[in-house]
Design an enzyme around this catalytic site. Structure first.
Site, PDB file in Angstrom:
ATOM      1  N   HIS A 175      20.513 -23.319  33.659  1.00 47.38           N
ATOM      2  CA  HIS A 175      20.118 -24.522  34.399  1.00 47.38           C
ATOM      3  C   HIS A 175      21.294 -25.487  34.472  1.00 47.38           C
ATOM      4  O   HIS A 175      21.862 -25.875  33.448  1.00 47.38           O
ATOM      5  CB  HIS A 175      18.899 -25.183  33.751  1.00 47.38           C
ATOM      6  CG  HIS A 175      17.646 -24.374  33.911  1.00 47.38           C
ATOM      7  ND1 HIS A 175      16.751 -24.152  32.893  1.00 47.38           N
ATOM      8  CD2 HIS A 175      17.156 -23.711  34.998  1.00 47.38           C
ATOM      9  CE1 HIS A 175      15.760 -23.389  33.340  1.00 47.38           C
ATOM     10  NE2 HIS A 175      15.991 -23.106  34.602  1.00 47.38           N
ATOM     11  N   GLU A 178      21.946 -28.844  32.268  1.00 46.84           N
ATOM     12  CA  GLU A 178      21.889 -28.772  30.815  1.00 46.84           C
ATOM     13  C   GLU A 178      23.298 -28.603  30.245  1.00 46.84           C
ATOM     14  O   GLU A 178      23.658 -27.561  29.703  1.00 46.84           O
ATOM     15  CB  GLU A 178      20.933 -27.642  30.400  1.00 46.84           C
ATOM     16  CG  GLU A 178      19.510 -27.906  30.903  1.00 46.84           C
ATOM     17  CD  GLU A 178      18.554 -26.706  30.813  1.00 46.84           C
ATOM     18  OE1 GLU A 178      18.919 -25.682  30.207  1.00 46.84           O
ATOM     19  OE2 GLU A 178      17.434 -26.805  31.352  1.00 46.84           O
ATOM     20  N   ARG A 233      19.287 -28.624  39.086  1.00 48.84           N
ATOM     21  CA  ARG A 233      18.850 -27.641  38.091  1.00 48.84           C
ATOM     22  C   ARG A 233      19.044 -26.191  38.563  1.00 48.84           C
ATOM     23  O   ARG A 233      19.456 -25.331  37.802  1.00 48.84           O
ATOM     24  CB  ARG A 233      17.362 -27.900  37.818  1.00 48.84           C
ATOM     25  CG  ARG A 233      16.618 -26.804  37.066  1.00 48.84           C
ATOM     26  CD  ARG A 233      15.132 -27.173  36.995  1.00 48.84           C
ATOM     27  NE  ARG A 233      14.293 -26.052  36.596  1.00 48.84           N
ATOM     28  CZ  ARG A 233      13.990 -25.761  35.339  1.00 48.84           C
ATOM     29  NH1 ARG A 233      14.486 -26.498  34.365  1.00 48.84           N
ATOM     30  NH2 ARG A 233      13.203 -24.738  35.063  1.00 48.84           N
ATOM     31  N   HIS A 303      19.761 -23.212  26.283  1.00 43.50           N
ATOM     32  CA  HIS A 303      19.269 -24.253  27.194  1.00 43.50           C
ATOM     33  C   HIS A 303      19.251 -25.597  26.467  1.00 43.50           C
ATOM     34  O   HIS A 303      19.601 -25.692  25.305  1.00 43.50           O
ATOM     35  CB  HIS A 303      17.833 -23.925  27.638  1.00 43.50           C
ATOM     36  CG  HIS A 303      17.710 -22.739  28.540  1.00 43.50           C
ATOM     37  ND1 HIS A 303      17.416 -22.853  29.870  1.00 43.50           N
ATOM     38  CD2 HIS A 303      17.828 -21.415  28.300  1.00 43.50           C
ATOM     39  CE1 HIS A 303      17.361 -21.645  30.428  1.00 43.50           C
ATOM     40  NE2 HIS A 303      17.604 -20.762  29.490  1.00 43.50           N
ATOM     41  N   GLU A 377      16.655 -24.148  22.777  1.00 46.07           N
ATOM     42  CA  GLU A 377      16.634 -25.428  23.491  1.00 46.07           C
ATOM     43  C   GLU A 377      17.344 -26.403  22.555  1.00 46.07           C
ATOM     44  O   GLU A 377      16.808 -26.770  21.514  1.00 46.07           O
ATOM     45  CB  GLU A 377      15.199 -25.896  23.767  1.00 46.07           C
ATOM     46  CG  GLU A 377      14.423 -25.011  24.742  1.00 46.07           C
ATOM     47  CD  GLU A 377      14.754 -25.293  26.204  1.00 46.07           C
ATOM     48  OE1 GLU A 377      15.538 -26.234  26.477  1.00 46.07           O
ATOM     49  OE2 GLU A 377      14.235 -24.577  27.067  1.00 46.07           O
TER      50      GLU A 377
END
Length: 416
Positions: A175, A178, A233, A303, A377
């Protein structure tokens, strides 16, 4: 004349850059079904950027919903929230200020730095120089081109060997917005090369295994976030007949494709694409993984944000065949990460831990037979969201290294 021409070019460059003055990021706390309906209706009537979860369809009661709201809609949003008794707080008072404040580390702007958010051009030069820095430990391979024609280069880390070695694949920057994610892949490569020979764990890993690193997956999108719109994104692919650009490269894999937590609307941020692997970047990586399937033992994808360590499944609530082992390893890795700065991560299967989402790379890799498949994440939990300041790159990467090394060491001892 030349000065005027330059001024003109500067004006054009500035004009194309999206600004976020006066915009805010809210955290909403829906506790009633009416609140959920309200958020979904709001998303239909005004331009709202969902930071977490990634689309209005994923909103349910009792989850935090982080949304970016354009300045022109603020009054309306405040009124709506107050009229409906929904609890909320403002996470980011002015998005543009946070965009500007992200760049708080100040070495020379053109040189590559491991503690800065490097542009794609800088990363590309870094790939060229680092891959030729130590031929016994690192090599590069172009696995294809992006939609806009940029080369996708995988770095192969590992002691040169005449026999085929088991391997781990890691990608960053699926993405575009990020930014902490590609920063980690660069950091990992640096650490692997600089600690080989002195750190026993890294030395053993690179002696016995190879690590394939894709520093930036969604290169077109990443370049676009640096040059035009920080909040982009998706990929940058186009299709005739649609004015909407790009698909979500983490909804484009053939794993329960487009069944849940993804959109078939090309304008949506979670658009699943026109078919599985319709995005050339996804197809390039999937082809590479399929070609190397016999040696790949782990797949890691990085991510942000939320501080989570997830594993399959996301496209179904069913537990993976290796659920208990995957959970045990994730919890061990999270504990290792926490040991450095006390940063707390939650681990578990994607669907149950955050929300169901189909077409993700980790589910696809797992179903292909890559058992140790994990999604990180990274920081934070919403204070800065995607706009994590550069001053947090070093601590974030240092702690994440511990988790990645924990997983790698486990995989190394449990080859299958």
């Amino acid at each position: 004349m030349r000065a005027l021409l330059l001024l003109g070019l500067v004006a054009v460059a500035l004009a194309e850059f999206t600004h976020f003055e006066g915009e805010k990021v809210f955290r909403l706390k829906p506790v009633l079904d009416e609140h959920v309906t309200l958020i979904k209706d709001l998303a239909k009537s005004i331009e709202v950027d969902f930071w977490r979860p990634e689309s209005p369809e994923l909103v349910t009661i009792d989850i935090d919903v982080d949304i970016r709201v354009p300045a022109m809609y603020l009054d309306m949003v405040y009124t709506t929230l107050q009229q409906n008794d929904m609890e909320y707080r403002v996470l980011i008072e002015d998005v543009q200020s946070s965009v500007d404040a992200q760049v708080d580390n100040k070495p020379s702007p053109r040189a590559h730095s491991y503690t800065k958010y490097n542009t794609w051009d800088t990363v590309q030069s870094w790939i060229a120089s680092i891959s030729s820095s130590n031929p016994n430990l690192i090599s590069k391979q172009v696995i294809g081109s992006t939609y806009e024609g940029r080369p996708m280069t995988v770095l192969k880390l590992g002691k040169k060997s005449s026999s085929t070695k088991p391997a781990i694949f890691m990608d960053c920057g699926i993405h575009a917005r990020e930014w902490i994610s590609p920063a980690f892949c660069q950091w990992f490569v640096k650490e692997a090369l600089s600690t080989y020979g002195s750190d026993s764990q890294m030395t053993s890993l690179l002696d016995q295994m190879d690590v394939f690193v894709l520093p930036v997956f969604n290169i077109d999108g990443y370049d676009y976030t640096h040059k035009s719109n920080r909040m982009w994104r998706k990929t940058r692919s186009r299709k005739s007949g649609s004015s909407c650009i790009g698909a979500d490269p983490n909804r484009n894999w053939n794993a329960g494709w487009c069944t849940t937590g993804a959109s078939s609307n090309p304008c949506s941020d979670t658009f699943c694409g026109y078919s599985p692997e319709s995005e050339i970047e996804v197809k390039n990586v999937a082809d590479f993984i399929r070609r190397n399937k016999s040696v790949l033992k782990a797949y890691l994808t990085i991510h942000s944000y939320s501080q989570l360590l997830l594993f399959p499944y996301s496209y179904t609530f069913e537990l993976a065949a290796h659920h208990s082992e995957l959970l045990k390893v994730a919890e061990g890795a999270s504990a290792a990460l926490r040991s450095l700065y006390g940063t707390s991560y939650t681990s578990g299967p994607g669907a149950a831990t955050i929300y169901p989402a189909a077409g993700g790379s980790d589910d696809w890799a797992y179903d292909l037979g890559v058992k140790y498949s994990y999604t990180f994440e990274l920081r934070d939990t919403g204070r800065y969201g995607f706009l994590l300041p550069e001053s947090q790159i070093k601590p974030t990467c240092e702690e994440t290294m511990l988790a990645v090394k924990y997983i790698a060491a486990y995989v190394q001892k449990n080859l299958y």
